[in-house]
Design a protein around this motif. Sequence first.
Motif, PDB file in Angstrom:
ATOM      1  N   PRO A 184      64.487  -4.687  32.531  1.00 55.89           N
ATOM      2  CA  PRO A 184      64.594  -4.268  31.132  1.00 55.89           C
ATOM      3  C   PRO A 184      64.093  -2.841  30.946  1.00 55.89           C
ATOM      4  O   PRO A 184      63.150  -2.409  31.613  1.00 55.89           O
ATOM      5  N   LEU A 185      64.733  -2.106  30.031  1.00 53.44           N
ATOM      6  CA  LEU A 185      64.364  -0.718  29.782  1.00 53.44           C
ATOM      7  C   LEU A 185      63.522  -0.612  28.522  1.00 53.44           C
ATOM      8  O   LEU A 185      63.760  -1.321  27.543  1.00 53.44           O
ATOM      9  N   ARG A 186      62.538   0.270  28.541  1.00 51.79           N
ATOM     10  CA  ARG A 186      61.890   0.696  27.313  1.00 51.79           C
ATOM     11  C   ARG A 186      62.737   1.808  26.705  1.00 51.79           C
ATOM     12  O   ARG A 186      63.499   2.475  27.400  1.00 51.79           O
ATOM     13  N   PHE A 187      62.598   1.990  25.416  1.00 52.02           N
ATOM     14  CA  PHE A 187      63.419   3.000  24.762  1.00 52.02           C
ATOM     15  C   PHE A 187      63.131   4.393  25.314  1.00 52.02           C
ATOM     16  O   PHE A 187      64.036   5.220  25.431  1.00 52.02           O
ATOM     17  N   VAL A 188      61.880   4.647  25.695  1.00 50.79           N
ATOM     18  CA  VAL A 188      61.540   5.964  26.237  1.00 50.79           C
ATOM     19  C   VAL A 188      62.275   6.230  27.545  1.00 50.79           C
ATOM     20  O   VAL A 188      62.486   7.394  27.918  1.00 50.79           O
ATOM     21  N   ASP A 189      62.684   5.181  28.255  1.00 46.26           N
ATOM     22  CA  ASP A 189      63.435   5.364  29.502  1.00 46.26           C
ATOM     23  C   ASP A 189      64.815   5.951  29.244  1.00 46.26           C
ATOM     24  O   ASP A 189      65.454   6.473  30.164  1.00 46.26           O
ATOM     25  N   CYS A 190      65.287   5.870  27.999  1.00 47.04           N
ATOM     26  CA  CYS A 190      66.607   6.396  27.645  1.00 47.04           C
ATOM     27  C   CYS A 190      66.574   7.897  27.389  1.00 47.04           C
ATOM     28  O   CYS A 190      67.625   8.541  27.371  1.00 47.04           O
ATOM     29  N   PHE A 191      65.378   8.468  27.199  1.00 48.58           N
ATOM     30  CA  PHE A 191      65.292   9.864  26.783  1.00 48.58           C
ATOM     31  C   PHE A 191      65.840  10.824  27.836  1.00 48.58           C
ATOM     32  O   PHE A 191      66.408  11.848  27.496  1.00 48.58           O
ATOM     33  N   GLY A 192      65.671  10.516  29.103  1.00 51.18           N
ATOM     34  CA  GLY A 192      66.122  11.446  30.142  1.00 51.18           C
ATOM     35  C   GLY A 192      67.541  11.232  30.595  1.00 51.18           C
ATOM     36  O   GLY A 192      67.997  11.892  31.540  1.00 51.18           O
ATOM     37  N   GLN A 193      68.271  10.350  29.944  1.00 40.76           N
ATOM     38  CA  GLN A 193      69.637  10.022  30.343  1.00 40.76           C
ATOM     39  C   GLN A 193      70.650  10.600  29.353  1.00 40.76           C
ATOM     40  O   GLN A 193      70.379  10.653  28.142  1.00 40.76           O
ATOM     41  N   PRO A 194      71.819  11.032  29.827  1.00 37.70           N
ATOM     42  CA  PRO A 194      72.882  11.419  28.882  1.00 37.70           C
ATOM     43  C   PRO A 194      73.213  10.224  27.989  1.00 37.70           C
ATOM     44  O   PRO A 194      73.447   9.116  28.492  1.00 37.70           O
ATOM     45  N   PHE A 195      73.211  10.447  26.696  1.00 38.58           N
ATOM     46  CA  PHE A 195      73.307   9.339  25.752  1.00 38.58           C
ATOM     47  C   PHE A 195      74.610   9.403  24.971  1.00 38.58           C
ATOM     48  O   PHE A 195      75.041  10.471  24.537  1.00 38.58           O
ATOM     49  N   ILE A 196      75.222   8.238  24.783  1.00 37.07           N
ATOM     50  CA  ILE A 196      76.442   8.108  23.987  1.00 37.07           C
ATOM     51  C   ILE A 196      76.061   7.448  22.671  1.00 37.07           C
ATOM     52  O   ILE A 196      75.503   6.348  22.666  1.00 37.07           O
ATOM     53  N   SER A 197      76.342   8.111  21.574  1.00 36.31           N
ATOM     54  CA  SER A 197      75.858   7.655  20.274  1.00 36.31           C
ATOM     55  C   SER A 197      77.005   7.494  19.294  1.00 36.31           C
ATOM     56  O   SER A 197      78.080   8.090  19.451  1.00 36.31           O
ATOM     57  N   LEU A 198      76.749   6.692  18.271  1.00 31.50           N
ATOM     58  CA  LEU A 198      77.654   6.688  17.132  1.00 31.50           C
ATOM     59  C   LEU A 198      77.507   8.004  16.375  1.00 31.50           C
ATOM     60  O   LEU A 198      76.574   8.769  16.604  1.00 31.50           O
TER      61      LEU A 198
END
Length: 315
Positions: A184-198
């Motif tokens: 499972p990922l913590r939200f902070v783990d998403c910060f360094g990744q290219p992100f696809i958003s609405l």
Amino acid sequence: MNRYDLTDLRIFLAVAEEGNLSRGARRCHLAPSSVSLRLKGLEDAIGVPLLERQARGVALTRAGTVMLEHVRRCLSQLEQMHVDLQPFVQGLTGHLTLFANNNVIHSHLPDDLARFFQAFPSVRVTLEERLGTDIVAAVAEGRADLGVVAVEPAHPGLRFIPYREDRFVVLAPPDSAPARAQKPLRFVDCFGQPFISLQNGTALHTYLMNQAAALGGRLDVRVQVSGYRAIARLAASGAGIGIVPQSALEAADKERLAVLALDERWAARHHQVCVRPEALASNRFLRALVGVLCPGDAKSDTRSSSLRSESECRR
């Protein structure tokens, strides 16, 4: 005082779009002389030239370009007014305003509303996407008849009824570092990744941006898209990671990409219907809709109401 009418605006629109006075006149079923006279009167009323007469037609002045955009919006809103009023002409029996978050609008509500419309075909529902806190305020103030939220019930004047359970998950390319970690990922783990958003302005985009800011971080948004399916396709292609509700997933998604749990308390989405008790008691169509959304609610008289047809409710 400006003296012109809707006919003048429609004539101006036709001539501006055709780029020719005669063609604009034919489009309006008027004589060119009459159109020319009306355009002159419109320009006199506005106080500035709107069209430049040329050898092969007409061209917009700078003021005319501004005027054209306003006229288009004005006439479009007028047409929408007639569309909105048409159900009343055809015997509209009720109208409800429903505010909900992006999650349920794209997953659970379509099927539930379809069942409601089967029983109440002449009732109209205005459905708008809002943030949870905005929804609660709108229902409390009477700007919305009911709302669907995933926030803690914090308003004493409203009734909150359990609706659906859901959960945010992270979608990642199968060969990405988050997928290989298999945890499972913590939200902070998403910060360094290219992100696809609405897109900007959607409830989920605003919510995630606020969560990132509260943690002192920022999402590296590579691309913004209009829906959950686009997020899934881009994540599967390797463009980055994204966060979507579990209910938005299709069977093939688990074969094309990694679906990872999001280890955050707010990832659990306990959706509830919120409504003013006095409105629920006085509006039979509202009771019927709540009955469709929350058929297991034993504290209300909505279950029997939702099963009655529209003709029965009229009695």
